[in-house]
Each structure stands twice: as structure tokens, then as C-alpha cells.
Scaffold this active site. Structure first.
Site, mmCIF file in Angstrom:
data_model
loop_
_atom_site.group_PDB
_atom_site.id
_atom_site.type_symbol
_atom_site.label_atom_id
_atom_site.label_comp_id
_atom_site.label_asym_id
_atom_site.label_seq_id
_atom_site.Cartn_x
_atom_site.Cartn_y
_atom_site.Cartn_z
ATOM 1 C CB CYS A 2 -0.607 -0.236 1.119
ATOM 2 S SG CYS A 2 -1.764 -1.742 1.921
ATOM 3 C CG LEU A 51 -1.917 -4.309 -4.377
ATOM 4 C CD1 LEU A 51 -1.985 -3.986 -5.649
ATOM 5 C CD2 LEU A 51 -0.031 -4.636 -4.298
ATOM 6 C CB VAL A 53 -1.899 -8.825 -0.888
ATOM 7 C CG1 VAL A 53 -2.288 -10.236 -0.336
ATOM 8 C CG2 VAL A 53 -1.781 -7.514 -1.322
ATOM 9 C CB VAL A 54 -3.884 -11.002 3.628
ATOM 10 C CG1 VAL A 54 -4.913 -11.307 4.476
ATOM 11 C CG2 VAL A 54 -2.960 -11.493 2.624
ATOM 12 C CG ASN A 77 3.804 0.070 2.220
ATOM 13 O OD1 ASN A 77 3.537 -0.889 1.772
ATOM 14 N ND2 ASN A 77 4.999 0.711 2.417
#
Length: 613
Positions: A2, A51, A53-54, A77
């Protein structure tokens, strides 16, 4: 991964803060294109570009939680690789969780342990926590510096962000480069001093450091460093321990809710990670692992062997991919792919970089992102295990200053004569070198050779590795691709730090210890091949293209490049197609067209960032 951005100050008025925050955060959209959220209240403003991802729903940020009569706000991040371990400990202390995200685990870790939470974390991270009632901001960065975190302290205000461009987007921050910043560019570039942002009033939270900002005062402290101690294990025990730590680090980093792959160069480091990942995919029935390598158009035709690049990678890549049955893709970059991204690479780094070594990686990451969102890469092994020639080559070990900056004479040669009284390239480089040497944790009673090895390892961890990690972070996040680096696991780094050089250089081969630890994981042909650096193009079209760009700069009477560099010397370099300087400007690859491109990048940086000297 991020992008995080924010600031705190004494101004409790919120009007106007949202538009400034949005403008700052927009510069980081490439780091997190999936979601954007803000939190603004009185004297604090935070933004988060995500972003995913999980845990798409449970990991949204800024994450807010009220506990112990306080409101905590997290911007994060990174990725934690011991999330479940920490979650179990926190549950035993009575905490409950609403998600399976590492973000929530990190926030509750801070609530439970405060600034000491960093001691419990295994991962790559840069984050902030705001305690709203107390009005205290905490900042922290991971131990090895995989994830970036910059800040600017101006009176009672502290601004911070994942990249300098976000801080520069604040209306009260100007792109000023003072004498120290000029020295950074000319003496050290494309590396820079740990903690320095080159721009005046912009600093960096160093790896393994954290900071508290309260009532206008900023205090920064180191929470982690390698510690020197006698190495008690035999060679066989050391091999077993390295293997165990590497396997654990690699398997932990395979956790993802989105598609994952690996970089595969055919070298020992990426091949080992690929082997572990492919085996885990088979065991867990996750399908076929995707792997990726880069090559260049007509590379077989124009490739020239040299001391740094003794052979091409193609055959070794095929061998590893076939043995582990990966779904491999070779991505072939053309000259226009490299040229098209030379300017963008500068804008992603916020500084002049490593020319096509950067732009090719950016293009490569863009191509990988078409297949996966997360990839594992082999960075850090060479610095930790002693893989570079300067660890063992006599002339490099005895060279004054950083062994990867062998171009002091060439740097001086290109600087304008009228600046040489004020700019001392060698003095500044040696000043920074000696500061790091003095900081190295040594072991009392250890011999001179062992001390010099520790100093060389410390230099590599804090300088060369940081330059490569910065490159990997900016180029991968420029493509919105998350890249993980298992060899940066701090447990592995801590252990190998105390292993004597005689073990690391087993059989008189670079990374000899690591190779022994990977026996049976990789075929011997790959395991014992000579190290090859990241590949660069040898295509003459690239040389012609960067020379054309330099011609345009040379023909511009007001070109900002020549505020620092001598026009006639740069013209001579261009006319020789870079051959008038045959010493690498930095590292092993920046010669010829790469140096010309680097100078072009400096000119672009001046223009685009409107740099004020």
C-alpha cells in the site's frame, strides 16, 4: 502492499485538509489502486491507498479501534509473516478479532504493547499509529528496510509518506536540494545515505528504527540491529540451521489470498525460493507455480561476456523450471520498452536511479502483474552471505571507501570546474563511509580480518542492499505488484551475521555456505554456477537511443543538467557512446549507455521536480 500518507500538527481546523491529503495520496495511487480511504479529525489527517492481498473487507484502512479509553488509528504498508502466532498470543490476553487480516493484528499489537510491538513482528512494514486523545504519533519501519517511510518535521508539524513525492505534494514543502543533497547525488548516487532524503527537510526512518512525535517533538530510536557474538556451531550445524531458517522464511511468505508467483533468474537465490514455493504448491494442491524471467530482444546476438556477467541465464532458468514443473514465462524487453520507462523510473524513485536497470525492472513488473499480484524475489542473499566480488577480491577489499563506488575520478571529471571548490566528491563519500564503519557492531577480541568482514557486511546491509531494495520496491509498486524477499527475514540475517567468513566462503566460492545449505533443493549445475547480476541489455539500439536523448539535452542551452555537470565532458562521453569512461559509475552494471542514461535521468529529475539548488 500500500501507500500511506499523513500529517499531524497543532491546527485543529479541518477545512482544507481533505483536499491537500487527497492531492498527496493521489501521488501514491500506483502503490494501492484498489481502495482509498481517509481519516481526518482536528490536528490529524491520514490517507491510505490499498493494494488488496489479504482479507479485502477486514483489512480496510485507516483502521480505527477504541480501547483503554483511547482511540487508535493505524495506517500500514506491508505484510506480517507471523500473523497467526501474534494473534494467538493476543487472544490469550483477552483480545478478539473481527477479521483475518494482519492489519488488525498489528493494530491490536500496538494497543497491547505500545511502541514495543515492533519486537514481536516478523515481516516487511512501514506504519503509523495515532493516539487521538493523547495526540501522539508513532512511526516504524521494518528491520531490513524493505518498505519505505519518509518524513518532514517542520516546527509543530510532522508529515510522512511511503514516498517523497507525497510529501513534496504538500503546499508547504519545496523541492530544495542544498549542498548536502548535491553531495549525495555526486558522491553517492544512485545510492544515498541511510536516513537522508536528498531533498532539504525530508528524511527517512532508517531500517530497524521507530519514532514518536508528541507536542511538536520528534524522537527517533533504533529498535533493532545485528548483534555480534561468538559463533558456536560447527559447519554442518551451521548448514542445517541456515537451511531451516531459509525454508521457514520462504514458506511463511507464500501466504496470500491472491495469485502468487516467483522471479526466476536461474541464479542460486531466486531458484531456491522457486524450488521451495513449487514444492509447497504441490503439497497443498494449489496448482502449478508461475515463474517469470526477463530477457532482451536480440540478447543472444549482442551479449558480451565480462567479469561481472560470465554467461547468460537461459539454460539455468529452463533447468529449474523443468525440474520443479513451473509454468514459466520469459518476458523479452525491446529497446523502446526500456526507453519509454527511463523517465517514469525517476518519478517512481523521486531521484535519479540506475538507468535501464530500473526501467527494465519496471517493465518486467508490469508484465508480471498481468499474471499475478504477489511475487517472491531473491534480493538480500548476496549482502547477507557475501556474494559480491568485493567480499573476497583483494583489490576491492583494500579500496578506500565503498567498493561499489570505484568511479571517484570519473565523478570528479564530470563535475563543473567552478563547483569543485565547494563540492568535494571524495571527502563526502569517505565521510559517510567512515560513519558506517564506526557504527558497525564489532566483537571484542576478534581478529582484524574478522572485524573487516563484519564491516564489509554491515556496509553492504546498510548501503548496497538498501539501494537494491529501494529499486525493487519502487519499480514493483510502480506496477502495483507486491514483491516479498525471504532472504530479508531478520532471524536469518541475525544468525548469518555471526557466521565466520571461512564458512560463508566455503570451498572458496561466493555464498559457499548457502550453496551447501541448498544441496538437494537445486541441481548442482545451478547450485554451483558463478554468480550473475541482474541482466542488462547489450543492444546497440539502446546506446543510440540514449545518445539521442543526450543530444537533445546538450543542444538545450538552459538544460538543468549543466548546473552540476561540465557540458564539454558530457559531450565527450556521449560522442564516445559512453566508452570514454569504462569504470562502472555504481555497482557492476552502470557503464557506457547506462551512465549516459543516468545523466539523462538527472536532467529529467531537475525538470520534473523543479529542483531548486
Amino acid at each position: 502492499m500500500c501507500g500511506i500518507v499523513g500529517w499531524v500538527d497543532s491546527d485543529s481546523r479541518t477545512e482544507g485538509k481533505a483536499s491537500i491529503l487527497d492531492r498527496m495520496a493521489e501521488t501514491l495511487r500506483h502503490r494501492g489502486p484498489d481502495d482509498y480511504q481517509t481519516w481526518i479529525h482536528e490536528s490529524a489527517a491520514f490517507g491510505h491507498q490499498r493494494l488488496i492481498v489479504v482479507d479485502p473487507d477486514g483489512g480496510r484502512q485507516p483502521m480505527v479501534r477504541t480501547a483503554r479509553d483511547e482511540q487508535f488509528v493505524l495506517c500500514y504498508n506491508g505484510e506480517l509473516y507471523n500473523t497467526e502466532d501474534i494473534r494467538s498470543v493476543l487472544k490469550s490476553k483477552g483480545w478478539s478479532f473481527a477479521s483475518h487480516s494482519d492489519t488488525e493484528v498489528l493494530l491490536i499489537s500496538y494497543i497491547e504493547w505500545g511502541p514495543d510491538c515492533v519486537d514481536h513482528l516478523n515481516g516487511i512494514f512501514a506504519f503509523s499509529v495515532w493516539e487521538a486523545k493523547r495526540k501522539r504519533l508513532f512511526l516504524a519501519r521494518d528491520r531490513l528496510g524493505v518498505k519505505p517511510l519518509f518524513y518532514s518535521h517542520q516546527g509543530d508539524r510532522l508529515l510522512y509518506a511511503s514516498e517523497m513525492k507525497a510529501i513534496l505534494a504538500h503546499p508547504d514543502v519545496d523541492p530544495v536540494v542544498d549542498r548536502s543533497g548535491v553531495h549525495e547525488l555526486l558522491s553517492l548516487g544512485p545510492s544515498r545515505t541511510p536516513g537522508q532524503g536528498v531533498f532539504k527537510d525530508i528524511q527517512e526512518i532508517r531500517p530497524g528504527h521507530c519514532a514518536l512525535f508528541e507536542k511538536g517533538k520528534l524522537s527517533v530510536k533504533r529498535y533493532w540491529n545485528v548483534k555480534s557474538a561468538p559463533h558456536e556451531h560447527t559447519f554442518d550445524e551451521t548448514v542445517d540451521k541456515v537451511r531451516e531458517l531459509f525454508m521457514d522464511a520462504s514458506t511463511r511468505q507464500l501466504v496470500s489470498d491472491v495469485k502468487l508467483g516467483t522471479f526466476l533468474s536461474g541464479g542460486v537465490d531466486s531458484s531456491a525460493i522457486t524450488a521451495v514455493a513449487a514444492e509447497m504448491y504441490k503439497q497443498n494442491q494449489r496448482g502449478t507455480l508461475e515463474t517469470f524471467s526477463i530477457d532482451y530482444k536480440d540478447q543472444a546476438r549482442f551479449f558480451k561476456k565480462n567479469a561481472f556477467q560470465p554467461d547468460r541465464d537461459e539454460a539455468f532458468i529452463q533447468l529449474v523450471s523443468q525440474q520443479h514443473q513451473t509454468d514459466h514465462t520469459v518476458m523479452e524487453a525491446a529497446t523502446e520498452d526500456l526507453m519509454d520507462r527511463l523517465k517514469q523510473a525517476v518519478e517512481l524513485r523521486d531521484l535519479p536511479g540506475m538507468a535501464d536497470v530500473d526501467s527494465s525492472l519496471l517493465w518486467f513488473c508490469e508484465e508480471i502483474k498481468k499474471h499475478v499480484t504477489v511475487a517472491l524475489s531473491g534480493e538480500c542473499a548476496d549482502e547477507i552471505f557475501g556474494g559480491y566480488p568485493w567480499f573476497y577480491r583483494k583489490e576491492d577489499k583494500e579500496r578506500k571507501g565503498f567498493p561499489w563506488i570505484r568511479s571517484l575520478n570519473e565523478r570528479n571529471q564530470l563535475v563543473r570546474d567552478d563547483l569543485k571548490g565547494d563540492i568535494d566528491v571524495e571527502w563526502y563519500m569517505l565521510k559517510r563511509y567512515n560513519e558506517t564503519i564506526a557504527e558497525t557492531p564489532l566483537l571484542d577480541g576478534e581478529g582484524e580480518d574478522a572485524q573487516k568482514h563484519r564491516q564489509m557486511s554491515y556496509l553492504n546491509m546498510n548501503w548496497f542492499m538498501q539501494t537494491l531494495l529501494e529499486r525493487k520496491d519502487r519499480m514493483s509498486m510502480g506496477a502495483s505488484l507486491e514483491v516479498r524477499v525471504p532472504f530479508s527475514d531478520h532471524r536469518l540475517v541475525e544468525y548469518v551475521w555471526n557466521v565466520p567468513w571461512s564458512m560463508k566462503f566455503h570451498n572458496d566460492q561466493e555464498k559457499g555456505l548457502l550453496r551447501q545449505a541448498l544441496r538437494g533443493i537445486l541441481p548442482d549445475r545451478v547450485l554451483f554456477r558463478k554468480k550473475n547480476p541482474y541482466p542488462k541489455t547489450f543492444h546497440p539500439d539502446y546506446t543510440q537511443a540514449v545518445c539521442k536523448w543526450m543530444d537533445e539535452i546538450l543542444s538545450d542551452e538552459r538544460a538543468p543538467l549543466f548546473q552540476l555537470f561540465d557540458r564539454d565532458q558530457v559531450r565527450k562521453l556521449k560522442e564516445s557512446e559512453g566508452k570514454s569512461i569504462d569504470t562502472p559509475w555504481f555497482g557492476q552494471l552502470m557503464t557506457g549507455p547506462q551512465l549516459i542514461a543516468h545523466l539523462c535521468q538527472i536532467d529529467h529529475w531537475f525538470r520534473t521536480y523543479r529542483v531548486q539548488l
